[in-house]
Design an enzyme around this catalytic site. Structure first.
Site, PDB file in Angstrom:
ATOM      1  N   GLU A  64       0.809  -1.213   0.000  1.00 27.76           N
ATOM      2  CA  GLU A  64       0.000   0.000   0.000  1.00 27.76           C
ATOM      3  C   GLU A  64       0.845   1.267   0.000  1.00 27.76           C
ATOM      4  OE1 GLU A  64      -2.580  -3.256   1.757  1.00 27.76           O
ATOM      5  OE2 GLU A  64      -0.513  -2.541   2.094  1.00 27.76           O
ATOM      6  N   PHE A  86     -12.174  -7.278  13.571  1.00 27.39           N
ATOM      7  CA  PHE A  86     -11.040  -7.754  12.788  1.00 27.39           C
ATOM      8  C   PHE A  86     -10.676  -6.728  11.717  1.00 27.39           C
ATOM      9  CE2 PHE A  86      -9.480 -10.180   9.040  1.00 27.39           C
ATOM     10  CZ  PHE A  86      -8.267 -10.587   9.578  1.00 27.39           C
ATOM     11  N   GLN A  87      -9.414  -6.382  11.665  1.00 25.23           N
ATOM     12  CA  GLN A  87      -8.864  -5.416  10.711  1.00 25.23           C
ATOM     13  C   GLN A  87      -9.530  -4.048  10.809  1.00 25.23           C
ATOM     14  OE1 GLN A  87      -8.599  -7.144   6.720  1.00 25.23           O
ATOM     15  NE2 GLN A  87      -6.564  -7.928   7.222  1.00 25.23           N
ATOM     16  N   LYS A 103     -17.959  -1.036   5.024  1.00 25.16           N
ATOM     17  CA  LYS A 103     -18.248  -2.120   4.081  1.00 25.16           C
ATOM     18  C   LYS A 103     -19.736  -2.238   3.790  1.00 25.16           C
ATOM     19  CE  LYS A 103     -17.246  -6.994   3.146  1.00 25.16           C
ATOM     20  NZ  LYS A 103     -16.554  -8.214   3.625  1.00 25.16           N
ATOM     21  N   MET A 149      23.832   9.566   3.340  1.00 22.60           N
ATOM     22  CA  MET A 149      23.757  10.844   4.035  1.00 22.60           C
ATOM     23  C   MET A 149      24.025  10.677   5.529  1.00 22.60           C
ATOM     24  SD  MET A 149      23.453  14.069   3.481  1.00 22.60           S
ATOM     25  CE  MET A 149      22.455  14.530   2.068  1.00 22.60           C
TER      26      MET A 149
END
Length: 628
Positions: free
Chosen positions: A74, A136-137, A186, A502
């Site tokens: 993602e 969940f999630q 959802k 760096m």
């Protein structure tokens, strides 16, 4: 900052139609989402499906107007959407599921927020009745991203989807651009609803000011003509407003020097005689010093960030400040403005041109001849440059310079973060806007590959080079698989010094050459089963010795790319030419460069810009008497 990246000023079509033109369809919330994306003009979505967002992926399969690109992470989706937006001037779109899918978007959302990139991130959320139950999630992505979005929405009703999408695109792309999150439950995606377009937008408190106040413009024009040592300090907002033509008109009308920040490279041609370079911690000596010695700074779409100002209370002690920005919150935030101007950069610059012309008509013309004698002397005495390694190995600056010289004129460059980013800013010439993409505010390692992917998806007919470091490359290189499978033939230059360059430079300068945890691949000891970094002493850290782990050529070939390695200056041009000639697959070149190359000029963090070093141990002598 100001409006759009290339002047396209895309806005949702919802603003153009009226209720009489609306048609009504019976659809699911998910179908409504895809239809809404089609109507606002989104043609590309970067994302990954998952449980909560899955209902949206079914109707997306039937869309002929929205292309979905399945990424491998993602974070890659978010940076790709940012690269797409920066290269095209349109709103970038990414999509993820709830919980970890959404939280993996946090870094690119924060990145887009810092750099004022128009981005709409669409996330699935657990069913509305489960919100707040630790389902969940589940993650409160609206709460998580509240400080790093321009606005965000939680949608729990299917009928709200079209209006929310229209508003999200409008907010993201107008005023100071920025990321907007749309989190959709959802059950809202699954519910039956009706779809009509255009929706009625409900944003009573959102009224960006784009037209500058005439009195402030006149005051700014007077200061410009009265000044002896003016500087036009140009930020990324000028590119986002599509105001580069107006900027050139003002610069040539006034004959004032122009300095362009890291986010504004290409806003004013590097080759123009009025351009004095990039300011900042690793800016050109002339640019840093011009701001420091100026008696007037005209800041256009810039925000006086710490990397430009150095120690703030010692920055530009002689200067009056004209600060023009579309975001009133930026004006006076870091440096008080003598003339504050709220407005879109294009309108500000157009009005300034007219006001300065009026001053000239009245005989008020600035005389900057003495100023230019100083600037020209500094530019001649302290030019950007680099030394070739004594051992005959590749100089990273030379690699990047030759890539820029051998690439087509309209090539887009996306850089990661670190030494290679600064070298790419210095040693490639940027003559056009939206040809330089980088993570300026957040400094996000791993930006380059997915951003280049997004830029190429949005500009398929242009060459896109990602200039990346070996550290950055190992964060997001999996998106090369996405490129290979989706016919997105980017080119990647890995500036491989075997270390976090760096950080290593700072350890060299400020930590007595104690290279703690900056060596990235094995030295000879590792091949024999030893440790990566020995005792941490300088003589134990050998980034370019021994077995390289990973082998970037093998890794890139495994991901469907053409891959090459270049270790000698003698083969440099031939390798770059071969990479430029391959346009049917992604190309990765592993450039093995000298490990001790450093970025100069430099202003050490927390110090005054007066302490700028042209090279290690070389403090410029400006000889202008202003420091006496």
């Amino acid at each position: 900052m100001t409006e759009q990246a290339t002047g396209a000023h895309p806005t949702p079509r919802a603003r153009n139609g009226g209720p009489s033109s609306a048609t009504v369809e019976h659809v699911t919330g998910a179908q409504s989402l895809i239809r809404s994306l089609e109507e606002v003009g989104a043609d590309t979505v970067f994302g990954i499906p998952g449980g909560a967002i899955l209902p949206a992926y079914d109707p997306m399969m039937d869309s002929t107007r929205v292309r979905h690109i399945l990424v491998r992470h993602e974070q890659g989706a978010g940076h790709a959407a940012t690269g797409y937006a920066q290269a095209t001037g349109r709103v970038g779109v990414c999509m993820a599921t709830s919980g970890p899918g959404a939280t993996n978007l946090v870094t690119p959302i924060a990145d887009a927020h810092m750099d004022s990139v128009p981005l709409v991130a669409i996330t699935g959320q657990v069913a509305s009745k489960a919100i707040g139950t630790d389902a969940f999630q589940e993650a409160d992505i609206c709460g998580i991203t509240m400080p790093i979005t321009k606005h965000n929405f939680l949608v729990t009703k299917a009928e709200d989807i079209p209006r929310t999408i229209a508003e999200a695109f409008h907010i993201a792309s107008t005023g100071r651009p920025g990321p907007v999150l749309v989190d959709i439950a959802k059950d809202a995606l699954q519910a039956k609803t009706t779809f009509s377009w255009p929706p009625t937008q409900e944003l009573p408190g959102y009224r960006p000011v784009t037209k500058p106040h005439a009195k402030q413009i006149r005051e700014a024009a007077k200061l410009i003509t009265q000044a002896k040592r003016p500087v036009l300090y140009v930020g990324g907002g000028v590119i986002k407003a599509g105001a580069t033509a107006e900027l050139r008109m003002l610069a040539e009308l006034t004959n004032a020097p122009v300095t362009t920040t890291l986010m504004a490279l290409g806003a004013f041609p590097d080759s123009h005689p009025l351009h004095v370079g990039m300011p900042g911690m690793h800016g050109a000596v002339t640019a840093v010093t011009a701001l420091q010695k100026a008696d007037l700074i005209v800041a256009l779409g810039a925000r006086f960030d710490d990397r430009v100002t150095g120690k703030l209370d010692s920055f530009a002690p002689y200067a009056k400040i004209v600060h023009a920005d579309v975001d009133p919150a930026e004006i006076g935030k870091n440096r008080a403005a003598d003339v504050p101007i709220v407005g879109d950069a294009r309108e500000v610059l157009a009005d300034l041109v007219q006001a300065v012309q009026a001053e000239h008509t009245e005989g008020n013309v600035g005389d900057y001849s003495a100023w230019w004698r100083d600037l020209s002397r500094w530019r001649e005495t302290y030019p950007l440059g680099f030394d070739q390694p004594a051992d005959g190995s590749l100089s990273p600056q030379q690699v990047i310079q030759r890539i820029g010289q051998l690439a087509p004129d309209d090539t887009i460059y996306a850089a990661g973060v670190g030494q290679h980013q600064m070298w790419a800013a210095h040693f490639i010439d940027y003559e056009q806007p939206a040809t330089w993409l980088n993570s300026g505010g957040a400094g996000t390692m791993g930006y380059a590959v997915p951003a280049a992917m997004g830029a190429k998806a949005g500009q398929p007919n242009r060459t896109v080079w990602a200039i990346d470091g070996d550290g950055c490359f190992q964060m997001t290189n999996q998106e090369l698989v996405t490129c290979a499978l989706n016919n997105i033939p980017i080119k990647v230059a890995i500036i491989n010094n075997g270390a976090l360059g760096m950080v290593r430079q700072w350890q060299t300068l400020f930590y007595n050459q104690r290279y703690s945890n900056t060596v990235l691949h094995s030295g000879p000891d590792v091949a024999a089963g030893g440790s990566f970094e020995g005792s941490g002493r300088a003589d134990d850290a050998k980034p370019n010795g021994g077995t390289r782990i990973p082998d970037f050529v093998k890794l890139s070939e495994a991901m469907g790319c053409v891959a090459m390695r270049c270790e000698s200056p003698d083969e440099l041009d031939a390798v770059i030419a071969k990479a430029n000639s391959i346009n049917d697959r992604p190309v990765v070149v592993d450039f093995i460069v000298h490990e001790d190359a450093q970025v100069w000029p430099m202003v050490a963090a927390g110090t005054s810009n007066d302490e700028v070093l042209a090279a290690r141990g070389v403090r410029p002598d400006f000889g202008d008497g202003l420091d006496d």
